[in-house]
Design a protein around this motif. Structure first.
Motif, PDB file in Angstrom:
ATOM      1  N   LEU A   1      10.883  35.580  19.401  1.00  0.00           N
ATOM      2  CA  LEU A   1      11.888  36.408  20.624  1.00  0.00           C
ATOM      3  C   LEU A   1      12.335  37.588  19.892  1.00  0.00           C
ATOM      4  O   LEU A   1      13.064  37.163  19.454  1.00  0.00           O
ATOM      5  N   THR A   2      11.738  38.382  19.357  1.00  0.00           N
ATOM      6  CA  THR A   2      12.280  39.876  18.777  1.00  0.00           C
ATOM      7  C   THR A   2      12.274  40.974  19.400  1.00  0.00           C
ATOM      8  O   THR A   2      11.557  41.608  20.101  1.00  0.00           O
ATOM      9  N   ILE A   3      13.851  41.246  20.311  1.00  0.00           N
ATOM     10  CA  ILE A   3      13.619  42.846  21.108  1.00  0.00           C
ATOM     11  C   ILE A   3      14.088  43.854  19.786  1.00  0.00           C
ATOM     12  O   ILE A   3      15.586  43.257  19.274  1.00  0.00           O
TER      13      ILE A   3
ATOM     14  N   ILE B   1      17.442  42.000  18.732  1.00  0.00           N
ATOM     15  CA  ILE B   1      18.076  41.304  19.940  1.00  0.00           C
ATOM     16  C   ILE B   1      17.056  39.863  19.224  1.00  0.00           C
ATOM     17  O   ILE B   1      15.554  39.995  19.401  1.00  0.00           O
ATOM     18  N   TRP B   2      17.389  38.703  19.278  1.00  0.00           N
ATOM     19  CA  TRP B   2      16.093  37.721  19.018  1.00  0.00           C
ATOM     20  C   TRP B   2      16.728  35.951  18.928  1.00  0.00           C
ATOM     21  O   TRP B   2      18.205  36.537  19.239  1.00  0.00           O
ATOM     22  N   LEU B   3      16.024  35.136  19.170  1.00  0.00           N
ATOM     23  CA  LEU B   3      15.741  34.553  19.691  1.00  0.00           C
ATOM     24  C   LEU B   3      14.939  34.093  18.870  1.00  0.00           C
ATOM     25  O   LEU B   3      13.706  33.968  19.308  1.00  0.00           O
TER      26      LEU B   3
ATOM     27  N   LYS C   1      11.246  48.426  22.547  1.00  0.00           N
ATOM     28  CA  LYS C   1       9.999  46.858  22.009  1.00  0.00           C
ATOM     29  C   LYS C   1       9.839  45.668  21.749  1.00  0.00           C
ATOM     30  O   LYS C   1      11.395  45.250  20.995  1.00  0.00           O
ATOM     31  N   ALA C   2       9.396  44.753  21.634  1.00  0.00           N
ATOM     32  CA  ALA C   2       9.264  43.882  22.084  1.00  0.00           C
ATOM     33  C   ALA C   2       8.744  42.828  21.214  1.00  0.00           C
ATOM     34  O   ALA C   2       7.357  43.115  21.491  1.00  0.00           O
ATOM     35  N   LYS C   3       8.594  41.629  20.230  1.00  0.00           N
ATOM     36  CA  LYS C   3       8.083  40.901  19.772  1.00  0.00           C
ATOM     37  C   LYS C   3       7.972  39.396  19.618  1.00  0.00           C
ATOM     38  O   LYS C   3       8.939  39.240  19.658  1.00  0.00           O
ATOM     39  N   ILE C   4       7.132  39.058  20.470  1.00  0.00           N
ATOM     40  CA  ILE C   4       6.761  37.781  20.460  1.00  0.00           C
ATOM     41  C   ILE C   4       6.279  36.560  19.466  1.00  0.00           C
ATOM     42  O   ILE C   4       4.874  37.028  19.364  1.00  0.00           O
ATOM     43  N   GLY C   5       6.913  36.266  18.661  1.00  0.00           N
ATOM     44  CA  GLY C   5       6.397  35.400  18.264  1.00  0.00           C
ATOM     45  C   GLY C   5       6.781  35.293  16.288  1.00  0.00           C
ATOM     46  O   GLY C   5       5.744  35.100  15.570  1.00  0.00           O
TER      47      GLY C   5
END
Length: 119
Positions: A2-4, A13-15, A81-85
Motif C-alpha cells: 500500500l502507498t498513500i 506513506i507506504w507499507l 491518493k492511495a495505490k494498492i499493490g
C-alpha cells in the motif's frame, strides 16, 4: 502492498516489502523527500498480518502481534491518493501475491489496537 501519496516519491506513506538493503516488511513515511519514519517489521519472505499507525511524532507498527516497532519523531506529509499493490508513485515494486484484508482507519490507533489487529 500500500502507498498513500502523490505523483512523486517526495511525499508518501507506504507499507510493503523493503527495497534492496532492508529485505523485509517495512513501514516508511517521507515528507518533502526526507525520511520521517522507517520501521522494519519482519524479515524477508515473511508472511502475516501487518498493522501500522501514524500521527506527528508518533509512528508504530506490528507484525503478527509480536514484532513491534516505534518511532517518536517525524512529520506527516500531505497525501491525496492511495495505490494498492504498487510500492511507489512511479508504480514500481508490484505486489506478486494476495491481500486478504485491507483496512484504513482515519485516526491513530493505540498500540494495543494494532496488536489486536495482527493476532
Amino acid at each position: 502492498i500500500l502507498t498513500i501519496g502523490e505523483n512523486t516519491t517526495n511525499n508518501q506513506i507506504w507499507l510493503g516489502d523493503g527495497i534492496n538493503s532492508t529485505g523485509g516488511s517495512l513501514f516508511r513515511v517521507y515528507k518533502n523527500g526526507a525520511n520521517q519514519a522507517q520501521l522494519l517489521m519482519s524479515s524477508a519472505g515473511s508472511y502475516g498480518k501487518f498493522a501500522a499507525s501514524y500521527k506527528k511524532d508518533d509512528f508504530a507498527g506490528y507484525f503478527n502481534a509480536g514484532n513491534f516497532k516505534t518511532d517518536s519523531t517525524g512529520e506527516i506529509p500531505y497525501v491525496y491518493k492511495a495505490k494498492i499493490g504498487s510500492q511507489t508513485a512511479q508504480e514500481q515494486g508490484y505486489l506478486n501475491g494476495h491481500i486478504k484484508k485491507l483496512s484504513y482507519y482515519p485516526q491513530r490507533l493505540t498500540n494495543e489496537q494494532l496488536q489486536q489487529l495482527t493476532k
